[in-house]
Design a protein around this motif. Structure first.
Motif, PDB file in Angstrom:
ATOM      1  N   ASN A 212      41.674  55.614  40.167  1.00 27.08           N
ATOM      2  CA  ASN A 212      41.702  54.177  40.440  1.00 27.08           C
ATOM      3  C   ASN A 212      41.790  53.387  39.146  1.00 27.08           C
ATOM      4  N   LYS A 351      41.478  46.965  43.810  1.00 27.40           N
ATOM      5  CA  LYS A 351      41.069  47.465  45.117  1.00 27.40           C
ATOM      6  C   LYS A 351      42.217  48.181  45.825  1.00 27.40           C
ATOM      7  N   SER A 354      43.294  52.067  45.974  1.00 25.27           N
ATOM      8  CA  SER A 354      42.828  53.019  46.984  1.00 25.27           C
ATOM      9  C   SER A 354      43.926  53.431  47.943  1.00 25.27           C
ATOM     10  N   PHE A 393      32.881  49.658  43.630  1.00 24.30           N
ATOM     11  CA  PHE A 393      33.991  48.714  43.479  1.00 24.30           C
ATOM     12  C   PHE A 393      33.472  47.339  43.082  1.00 24.30           C
ATOM     13  N   THR A 397      34.680  44.835  40.032  1.00 27.02           N
ATOM     14  CA  THR A 397      35.328  43.544  40.298  1.00 27.02           C
ATOM     15  C   THR A 397      34.430  42.400  39.846  1.00 27.02           C
TER      16      THR A 397
END
Ligand code: ATP
Ligand code: MG
Lengths: 416, 252
Positions: A212, A351, A354, A393, A397
């Protein structure tokens, strides 16, 4: 005369007590009208109930052992499994990459002179060092792994010292080094055929949070410049350039990312020569970057349109050629005006990484989902896994939006 | 003496010959013919929409003219971008709304063009900038950003920014009409000083006190033509044209 004496006797008074302190804040903001008293009561009630059940679940009901079982796979996916790395001695390569990032972070801390960068650096280094003391048996997590985790603090200090005591302690040097580091990490992870300790690891096995982050870094690093180019192209008076940019932007904005990724399996191989190093990782990186660039272009274009026409006139009147006007006058102002939108796009890109599960890559979410599916005894723990992933996550963020707000404040100096 | 020298003397810095401009179908400039000499201070005035701004904006090609000839300091205003670039380097402009670059501090606002366009070394550009800031009376504001200054200070920075390119001509488009009354004087004083230093200046303004005191010539614009052109004494005390009389009676 009388007015004069009144002015002289007027003194500096503290503000009335009712608007200061916590009590004052509550009085002014929460219970100043009957309507607000009602709202405060209702939402206060909801908050208390949610917190009560939430915390109760987190601390008493949830069974977090599943996270421990997932362990290193959360971070590197299948990178170190027997099939990817015979002998299972490749774990040090992602860890070394992490150390390099820490050195950079240390340099950034030194250059920024503390503040937010320092807090981020200390928190992340702290979390990594904590990993060195996880209560696994030595057979599951060896001393070497633990040492490499613990080395993150010295790495941070090393970066700090390098920036402090050498000529490398400038923003431009850090940018150059960041680029080199990224390439170095890619080489480190991929390996070099024939070199001991660096046997190639197929990108098919790259996964977990590492995947990621790699995709996000490529996407963020490239989508801003590509987006700027597209935005300038779209504002260009050259019809061909304009048409090309509009077509590109509208195509990539008009199709869902998941569809683009799926199509990339079929289309990207056609677009490149056969000996081009094609693999799903490169394909995913290209698609995510282009998709994000299209949105970025529209954000930047919005920023360009918000500029006062007088800015361009003043630049032209001073004799600045078009490209310098764009570089020194229009773009800096345009970008500053749309930082929230740009960072929003970065966050959404992160995001969206993913979604690469659709082309068979095991990112951190898919990794965990596949694990649960493959180990039915953990089916009941799915909740814990996904709550944990959400938190992971969120940490990233939240850091991004925090940094963005700080950058905005910093650049806000002299904003009209 | 050649024909060229007869029509364009070396002391003629701006020469307009039957210049026309249209915005779409709208005929804004309807044949402007005039010559401005080196060192002259020209005040341009006239009713709103008469084409004053359009006129001075054709001098540095912020607006393109469609017919007639414009020569600035011996260089013909053609579509050749090299000519346009040369002219723009030699013509400074000050706007009604200042148009400072809000993301740069005062020092960078002033040094940007000299370092990028004239390729002057940064140190030298900064020294020049400090000299200019002293000349306009605000050397202590060098590190501030435009938004931290008053309107009058911003306009003085804008003048310093234009002067930093060491122009031969300065254009002013209503430099004081966005200012509060108490700040008008500080800007006019700077312009007054500039005029006495011998700068060629074209100033659109309705500050008639300034015009009477500083201008060598005044041009009355109406409906895209120069209605009357003469020294302030003539314009104020013995206007030749009905339209000038009428306009002055309305604003004085
Ligand atoms: N870019 C443009 N497009 C179309 N029409 C324009 C444009 N710029 C100016 N005009 C028109 O041209 C006419 C002359 O404009 P100009 O700005 O030169 O007038 P002015 O004498 O400076 O007036 P003011 O005192 O209001 O500034 C006006 O009627 C204006 O509406
Ligand atoms: Mg005007």
């Amino acid at each position: 005369m009388s007015t004069d004496s009144r002015i002289i006797t007027a003194s500096v008074l503290p503000p009335p007590r009712s608007v200061t302190g916590i009590g004052g804040w509550i009085r002014v903001n929460l219970v100043n009208t009957w309507f607000n008293i009602g709202l405060t009561t209702v939402f206060g009630f909801i908050l208390v109930v949610a917190l009560w059940y939430g915390l109760k679940w987190v601390f008493f009901d949830a069974d977090w052992r599943v996270i421990g079982t997932l362990g290193g796979r959360i971070i590197i996916g299948q990178y170190n499994v027997e099939a990817a790395c015979p002998g299972r001695d490749c774990f040090w390569r992602p860890q070394a990459g992490l150390l390099l990032v820490m050195v950079l972070l240390g340099m950034a801390w030194s250059v920024s002179g503390g503040g937010l960068t320092k807090r981020i650096a200390v928190l992340f280094a702290g979390a990594l060092v904590a990993c060195a003391f996880l209560p696994y048996g030595l057979d599951k997590m060896g001393l070497d792994v633990r040492l490499l985790f613990a080395a993150n603090v010295p790495a941070l200090a090393l970066g700090w010292a390098i920036a402090r005591h050498t000529r490398l302690g400038t923003v431009s040097w850090i940018a150059v080094l960041a680029f080199c580091t990224f390439i170095l990490i890619l080489v480190l992870l991929r390996g070099i055929p024939g070199v001991p300790y660096l046997k190639p690891v197929s990108v098919l096995y790259w996964g977990g949070l590492m995947l990621n982050l790699l995709l996000a870094v490529v996407g963020i690093g490239l989508s801003l410049p590509i987006g700027i180019t597209l935005a300038l192209g779209r504002s260009s008076r050259l019809k061909v350039v304009n048409l090309l940019c509009v077509t590109f932007i509208e195509t990539f904005r008009g199709v869902p990312l998941i569809t683009l990724l799926f199509m990339s399996q079929v289309l990207v191989p056609l677009a490149f020569p056969e000996n081009f190093p094609q693999n799903s990782l490169v394909r995913a990186a290209i698609i995510i970057t282009l998709f994000s660039s299209a949105y970025m272009a529209e954000n930047i274009r919005g920023g360009l349109q918000s500029l006062h026409p007088g800015q361009g006139e003043a630049a032209r009147a001073l004799g600045l050629p078009v490209w310098q006007t764009t570089l020194f006058i229009s773009l800096p102002q345009a970008i500053r005006n749309v930082i929230p939108a740009i960072v929003g796009q970065f966050i959404s890109l992160f995001k969206d990484t993913s979604l690469v599960y659709i082309i068979g890559m095991l990112d951190v979410v898919e990794m965990s989902r596949a694990f649960i599916q493959g180990n039915p005894e953990y089916l009941a723990s799915a909740k814990e896994v996904f709550v944990f992933l959400a938190a992971v996550f969120w940490v990233f963020t939240f850091t991004m939006s925090h940094v963005s707000r700080r950058v905005e404040q910093h650049l806000g100096v002299g904003k009209r | 003496m050649t024909v060229y020298e007869e029509t364009v003397g070396v002391e003629d810095i701006i020469v307009y010959k039957d210049v026309h401009k249209w915005f779409g179908n709208f005929h804004v400039l309807r044949g402007i013919t005039t010559t401005i000499k080196r060192g002259e201070v020209v005040v341009v005035f006239g009713p709103s929409g008469s084409g004053k701004s359009t006129f001075i904006r054709t001098i540095n090609r912020l607006e393109e003219h469609q017919r007639g000839d414009i020569t600035v300091d011996g260089i013909a205003m053609t579509n050749d971008t090299r000519n346009i670039d040369t002219i723009r380097r030699d013509v400074g402009m000050v706007f009604q709304s200042f148009n400072l670059f809000p993301h740069l501090n005062v020092m960078s606002n002033i040094t940007l063009a000299p370092t990028k366009v004239r390729k002057i070394p940064a140190k030298q550009a900064e020294m020049l900038a400090m000299e200019l800031l002293e000349r306009v009376g605000i050397p202590e504001q060098a590190d501030k950003f435009p938004a931290e200054l008053s309107g009058g200070q911003q306009q003085r920075v804008a003048i310093a920014r234009a002067l930093a390119m060491q122009p031969k001509i300065m254009l002013f488009d209503e430099p004081t009409s966005a200012l509060d009354p108490e700040m008008i004087k500080e800007v006019l004083d700077v312009m007054h000083e500039l005029a006495s230093s011998g700068m060629t200046m074209i100033v659109i303004t309705h500050e008639m006190g300034f015009a009477r005191e500083v201008a060598d010539r005044m041009m009355m614009f109406d409906e895209g033509i120069i209605v009357e052109d003469g020294p302030p004494a003539q314009i104020f005390d013995a206007p030749q044209e009905e339209r000038t009389k009428l306009f002055l009676s309305q604003i004085l």
